[in-house]
Write a protein that holds these residues in place. Structure first.
Motif, mmCIF file in Angstrom:
data_model
loop_
_atom_site.group_PDB
_atom_site.id
_atom_site.type_symbol
_atom_site.label_atom_id
_atom_site.label_comp_id
_atom_site.label_asym_id
_atom_site.label_seq_id
_atom_site.Cartn_x
_atom_site.Cartn_y
_atom_site.Cartn_z
ATOM 1 N N LEU A 65 0.841 -1.189 0.000
ATOM 2 C CA LEU A 65 0.000 0.000 0.000
ATOM 3 C C LEU A 65 0.879 1.243 0.000
ATOM 4 O O LEU A 65 1.666 1.464 0.910
ATOM 5 N N LEU A 66 0.763 2.064 -1.065
ATOM 6 C CA LEU A 66 1.528 3.298 -1.173
ATOM 7 C C LEU A 66 0.751 4.505 -0.643
ATOM 8 O O LEU A 66 1.326 5.397 -0.041
ATOM 9 N N ARG A 67 -0.568 4.511 -0.890
ATOM 10 C CA ARG A 67 -1.420 5.598 -0.408
ATOM 11 C C ARG A 67 -2.844 5.079 -0.299
ATOM 12 O O ARG A 67 -3.413 4.647 -1.299
ATOM 13 N N PRO A 68 -3.429 5.133 0.871
ATOM 14 C CA PRO A 68 -4.805 4.660 1.005
ATOM 15 C C PRO A 68 -5.797 5.692 0.473
ATOM 16 O O PRO A 68 -5.467 6.868 0.307
ATOM 17 N N GLN A 69 -7.000 5.245 0.226
ATOM 18 C CA GLN A 69 -8.084 6.150 -0.144
ATOM 19 C C GLN A 69 -8.247 7.201 0.937
ATOM 20 O O GLN A 69 -8.166 6.919 2.128
ATOM 21 N N ASP A 70 -8.433 8.456 0.501
ATOM 22 C CA ASP A 70 -8.568 9.542 1.463
ATOM 23 C C ASP A 70 -9.562 10.566 0.940
ATOM 24 O O ASP A 70 -10.340 10.280 0.031
ATOM 25 N N ASP A 71 -9.529 11.770 1.506
ATOM 26 C CA ASP A 71 -10.488 12.804 1.106
ATOM 27 C C ASP A 71 -10.228 13.339 -0.296
ATOM 28 O O ASP A 71 -11.089 13.975 -0.890
ATOM 29 N N GLU A 72 -9.027 13.079 -0.859
ATOM 30 C CA GLU A 72 -8.670 13.600 -2.176
ATOM 31 C C GLU A 72 -8.838 12.579 -3.287
ATOM 32 O O GLU A 72 -9.098 12.948 -4.435
ATOM 33 N N ILE A 73 -8.683 11.290 -2.985
ATOM 34 C CA ILE A 73 -8.800 10.262 -4.024
ATOM 35 C C ILE A 73 -9.767 9.175 -3.563
ATOM 36 O O ILE A 73 -9.830 8.840 -2.374
ATOM 37 N N ASP A 74 -10.520 8.628 -4.517
ATOM 38 C CA ASP A 74 -11.519 7.603 -4.227
ATOM 39 C C ASP A 74 -10.979 6.200 -4.448
ATOM 40 O O ASP A 74 -11.755 5.259 -4.649
ATOM 41 N N TRP A 75 -9.677 6.037 -4.430
ATOM 42 C CA TRP A 75 -9.049 4.747 -4.671
ATOM 43 C C TRP A 75 -7.804 4.648 -3.805
ATOM 44 O O TRP A 75 -7.362 5.634 -3.203
ATOM 45 N N SER A 76 -7.235 3.459 -3.727
ATOM 46 C CA SER A 76 -5.979 3.251 -3.012
ATOM 47 C C SER A 76 -4.886 2.947 -4.024
ATOM 48 O O SER A 76 -5.108 2.206 -4.987
ATOM 49 N N ILE A 77 -3.705 3.526 -3.805
ATOM 50 C CA ILE A 77 -2.568 3.300 -4.691
ATOM 51 C C ILE A 77 -1.696 2.210 -4.089
ATOM 52 O O ILE A 77 -1.257 2.313 -2.946
ATOM 53 N N CYS A 78 -1.451 1.171 -4.870
ATOM 54 C CA CYS A 78 -0.652 0.037 -4.416
ATOM 55 C C CYS A 78 0.509 -0.196 -5.374
ATOM 56 O O CYS A 78 0.614 0.450 -6.424
ATOM 57 N N ALA A 79 1.373 -1.124 -5.024
ATOM 58 C CA ALA A 79 2.476 -1.531 -5.899
ATOM 59 C C ALA A 79 2.569 -3.044 -5.882
ATOM 60 O O ALA A 79 2.306 -3.691 -4.860
ATOM 61 N N ASP A 80 2.948 -3.623 -7.029
ATOM 62 C CA ASP A 80 3.148 -5.072 -7.104
ATOM 63 C C ASP A 80 4.529 -5.428 -6.543
ATOM 64 O O ASP A 80 5.271 -4.540 -6.088
ATOM 65 N N PRO A 81 4.927 -6.697 -6.521
ATOM 66 C CA PRO A 81 6.201 -7.076 -5.896
ATOM 67 C C PRO A 81 7.440 -6.411 -6.489
ATOM 68 O O PRO A 81 8.478 -6.358 -5.822
ATOM 69 N N GLU A 82 7.374 -5.896 -7.726
ATOM 70 C CA GLU A 82 8.522 -5.194 -8.286
ATOM 71 C C GLU A 82 8.321 -3.679 -8.300
ATOM 72 O O GLU A 82 9.084 -2.954 -8.934
ATOM 73 N N GLY A 83 7.304 -3.204 -7.587
ATOM 74 C CA GLY A 83 7.127 -1.766 -7.425
ATOM 75 C C GLY A 83 6.270 -1.082 -8.460
ATOM 76 O O GLY A 83 6.163 0.157 -8.445
ATOM 77 N N ASN A 84 5.647 -1.817 -9.376
ATOM 78 C CA ASN A 84 4.775 -1.196 -10.375
ATOM 79 C C ASN A 84 3.479 -0.717 -9.725
ATOM 80 O O ASN A 84 2.761 -1.506 -9.102
#
Length: 232
Positions: free
Chosen positions: A201-220
Motif C-alpha cells: 500500500l503506497l497511499r490509502p483512499q482519502d479525502d482527495e482520491i476515491d481509490w488506493s494506490i498500491c504496488a506489485d512485488p517489483e514496485g509497479n
C-alpha cells in the motif's frame, strides 16, 4: 478465484490536449466533447474496460518506460504522421517498430492488413523476474499463465476484463527507478485481499482520491477501486 478484476488503463502526460488526440487516434478511442484542458480525460471505447485515462503530471519522462503499449496499425507511416518517431524500425529480426510518442514515451507499432477498431494489442511490463511477476498477476487477476521455454518472458492471456490479447512480462537488466507513466486500475471487493496477496500500500483512499494506490512485488504502481456504498 481471482482477487481483483482489470478496470482500465492510465497514461501520464505533460500536455493533455495533444496527447489525448494522439492516443485517441492511435488506440481508436474517443475523448469526451467537453474534455478538460488539464485532464484527467477518459478515452472511451465500446466497453468500460477499453477506457484509457490521460492524466496530467508535472514531471517529464526521464528514463525508459517500465510499462509500454503494443498497438495494431495500418502502417508505421500513419503513426509518424501523428508525430510519433521511430526508435528501431521493422527488420528481418523484428516485425514491429519501436516508437516514441510525442513526449518520448516508448510504444511498439505492429502493421496489419486489417486493423481492429480498438487497436491495443498487449501491455508489456519490464521485469527483473518475468515469470514471478506473471505468476503474481495471474494469482491476482486470473486468466491463463504462459512461460516461453528458454525465453526471457512470460505472459498472461484471457485475463477477465482485459480488452487486449496479451499481458507480457519481459526480462530487463535495469531496476525500476521512477514512477511508471503507464499503469492500470483494478476493481476489488476488499483492499485487504489485495494486500494479503502481496501488494504494497503506497497511499490509502482519502479525502482527495476515491481509490488506493498500491504496488506489485517489483514496485509497479496500480490503483485499487472498491465497491461504492449504495445511497440511502
Amino acid at each position: 478465484m481471482s482477487v481483483a478484476r482489470f478496470k482500465d488503463l492510465c497514461v501520464d502526460v505533460n500536455s493533455v490536449g495533444p496527447m489525448t488526440e494522439f492516443w485517441g487516434t492511435v488506440l481508436g478511442l474517443t475523448p469526451p466533447v467537453d474534455a478538460a484542458a488539464d485532464g484527467p480525460v477518459p478515452l472511451r471505447g465500446e466497453s468500460s474496460e477499453q477506457t484509457v485515462w490521460i492524466n496530467k503530471v508535472p514531471e517529464p519522462k526521464t528514463v525508459k518506460q517500465r510499462v509500454h503499449l503494443d498497438v495494431h496499425t495500418s502502417a508505421i507511416a500513419d503513426l509518424e504522421n501523428l508525430r510519433a518517431t521511430v526508435q528501431s524500425p521493422i527488420s528481418d529480426e523484428q516485425s514491429w517498430a519501436v516508437m516514441e510518442d510525442p513526449e518520448g514515451g516508448e510504444f511498439c507499432g505492429f502493421p496489419r492488413d486489417s486493423v481492429p477498431a480498438y487497436r491495443l494489442m498487449e501491455v508489456v511490463v519490464d521485469s527483473a523476474d518475468p515469470e514471478a511477476q506473471a505468476r503474481w498477476w495471474h494469482g491476482l487477476l486470473g486468466g491463463e499463465f504462459n512461460a516461453g521455454e528458454g525465453k526471457p518472458y512470460s505472459w498472461l492471456e484471457n485475463v477477465p476484463g482485459t480488452p487486449f490479447d496479451y499481458w507480457v512480462f519481459i526480462s530487463v537488466p535495469e531496476p525500476k527507478t521512477v514512477k511508471n507513466r503507464i499503469h492500470w486500475d483494478v476493481d476489488a471487493d476488499t483492499l485487504d485481499a489485495v494486500l494479503a496477496a502481496g501488494a504494497t500500500l503506497l497511499r490509502p483512499q482519502d479525502d482527495e482520491i476515491d481509490w488506493s494506490i498500491c504496488a506489485d512485488p517489483e514496485g509497479n504502481e496500480f490503483c485499487v477501486f472498491l465497491p461504492q456504498p449504495e445511497d440511502d
